[in-house]
Design a protein around this motif. Structure first.
Motif, PDB file in Angstrom:
ATOM      1  N   ILE A 158      41.195  41.260  38.259  1.00 48.76           N
ATOM      2  CA  ILE A 158      42.390  41.598  38.649  1.00 48.76           C
ATOM      3  C   ILE A 158      42.937  40.172  39.515  1.00 48.76           C
ATOM      4  O   ILE A 158      44.121  39.780  39.100  1.00 48.76           O
ATOM      5  CB  ILE A 158      42.626  42.707  39.475  1.00 48.76           C
ATOM      6  N   LEU A 159      42.300  39.696  40.380  1.00 49.82           N
ATOM      7  CA  LEU A 159      42.496  38.785  41.478  1.00 49.82           C
ATOM      8  C   LEU A 159      42.637  37.349  40.547  1.00 49.82           C
ATOM      9  O   LEU A 159      43.660  36.640  40.625  1.00 49.82           O
ATOM     10  CB  LEU A 159      41.485  38.498  42.396  1.00 49.82           C
ATOM     11  N   ARG A 160      41.894  37.048  39.732  1.00 53.44           N
ATOM     12  CA  ARG A 160      41.950  35.659  38.759  1.00 53.44           C
ATOM     13  C   ARG A 160      43.105  35.878  37.815  1.00 53.44           C
ATOM     14  O   ARG A 160      43.894  34.778  37.644  1.00 53.44           O
ATOM     15  CB  ARG A 160      40.488  35.466  38.195  1.00 53.44           C
ATOM     16  N   GLU A 161      43.121  36.988  36.669  1.00 53.49           N
ATOM     17  CA  GLU A 161      43.773  37.008  35.584  1.00 53.49           C
ATOM     18  C   GLU A 161      45.103  37.452  35.997  1.00 53.49           C
ATOM     19  O   GLU A 161      46.089  37.138  35.098  1.00 53.49           O
ATOM     20  CB  GLU A 161      43.152  37.722  34.500  1.00 53.49           C
ATOM     21  N   VAL A 162      45.394  38.403  36.709  1.00 54.80           N
ATOM     22  CA  VAL A 162      46.535  39.128  36.909  1.00 54.80           C
ATOM     23  C   VAL A 162      47.326  38.660  37.966  1.00 54.80           C
ATOM     24  O   VAL A 162      48.354  38.278  37.690  1.00 54.80           O
ATOM     25  CB  VAL A 162      46.328  40.666  37.347  1.00 54.80           C
TER      26      VAL A 162
END
Length: 339
Positions: free
Chosen positions: A154-158
């Motif tokens: 979530i933190l990296r891709e979203v």
């Protein structure tokens, strides 16, 4: 916001509140539950308020809040519960064997109004990614990941954090973050996701808008021939808290005219839910007159057809979440929705 205690507590309240929507979106993706997400954010903001004197300003206030929120979510996920859709738990049931068996609330992936989890952003591409990341199929896929992999993805891709920022937040190394992201991507790529085909544009294109208008007319008129023309041949219908799910327009329309026959004559009001078009469904109330809240519908569209529609039936929980009344008067075909 400056460092330490230079701000008044009122300033701090305002500064924390600015992050509520994006934090709710983060916790919702982590937990799969609208109500647990809101509880987690409230807990995060209370912890931040209480420990602000210890915040030394080494990171931004936003990063600090995400660290607290991540810890809150990881604590909540330690019980190991994975929220799911009906198609993640059972095989599709033929109409002839359809039975309505409820499962407990904590089983299910829950719907969420867009306004509570999607902050206003100027960049259309960023807004589209945010919407896609709360769609039911993606949310269900996230639930299959171990909690820390879920946070990393979530933190990296979203949210587009750098690997170094995620490593600092989680108290780990960049190599560990990259490894977790690789494993998370591999898990998502392996999923044979039933009902995942929601290719909805943002905003809706003209064809999709017309499809929804035809859907409202067909559903409110309970015209099964018209509805069949709108459904993909492999369309999926779910009805949490029941674990039953149906595949194909014959079984779906067959259900609607038998076990679901009381929905004839319903009224639909548009809602924005999970980055998808949806409707609040009110069915006729033979006792009190008018219409009573029945379901929040979430629709999935792909290639000009409806590929999935999901009826969330626990109206006493969902309708207040969407600022919607539980009853419509007989002459009221439309109401003003709350802010």
């Amino acid at each position: 916001m400056g460092d330490g205690g230079t701000a008044t507590r009122t300033d701090l309240d305002v500064a924390l509140e600015k992050h509520r929507t994006e934090l709710t979106g983060y916790c919702y993706r982590m937990l799969g539950s609208s109500f647990e997400a809101e509880d987690a954010v409230q807990d995060t903001l209370v912890r931040a308020w209480r420990s602000y004197d210890k915040f030394e300003g080494r990171s931004s206030l936003r990063s600090w809040l995400y660290r607290i929120a991540t810890n809150v979510c990881l604590d909540m996920l330690s019980a190991g519960n994975k929220r799911a859709r009906p198609m993640d738990l059972t095989e599709s049931t033929p109409l002839a064997r359809a039975a309505l068996s409820p499962r407990p609330d904590h089983t299910w992936l829950e719907p969420m109004p867009d306004a509570r989890v999607l902050p206003t952003v100027e960049d259309p591409a960023e807004a589209a990614v945010a919407k896609e990341s709360v769609r039911l199929a993606f949310m269900a896929a996230l639930q299959q990941l171990p909690p820390k992999q879920r946070a990393v993805l979530i933190l990296r891709e979203v949210l587009a954090w750098r690997a170094s920022e995620v490593a600092e937040l989680l108290g780990t190394t960049v190599a560990s973050v990259n490894s977790a992201l690789q494993r998370a991507r591999a898990t998502l790529a392996e999923r044979d996701d039933k009902g995942a085909g929601a290719a909805v544009s943002d905003p809706l294109d003209e064809q999709q808008q017309k499809l929804l208008e035809r859907y409202v007319k067909a559903f409110e008129g309970y015209d099964m021939t018209a509805l069949t023309a709108l459904l993909h041949e492999d369309a999926v219908m779910t009805m949490p808290p029941f674990d039953l799910w149906l595949t194909g327009h014959d079984d779906i329309t067959g259900f609607m005219t038998t076990l679901g026959a009381a929905c004839a004559g319903s009224r639909l009001l548009p809602v924005e839910v999970n980055g998808l078009p949806g409707f609040a469904q009110y069915k006729p109330d033979p006792e009190a007159g008018g219409f009573t809240a029945w379901a929040v519908q979430v629709l999935e569209i792909s290639e000009g057809r409806l590929t999935g529609f999901h009826f969330f039936l626990d109206t006493k929980r969902w309708f207040p979440l969407f600022d919607l009344p539980l009853h419509l008067e007989a002459e009221t075909d439309q109401v003003e929705q709350g802010a």
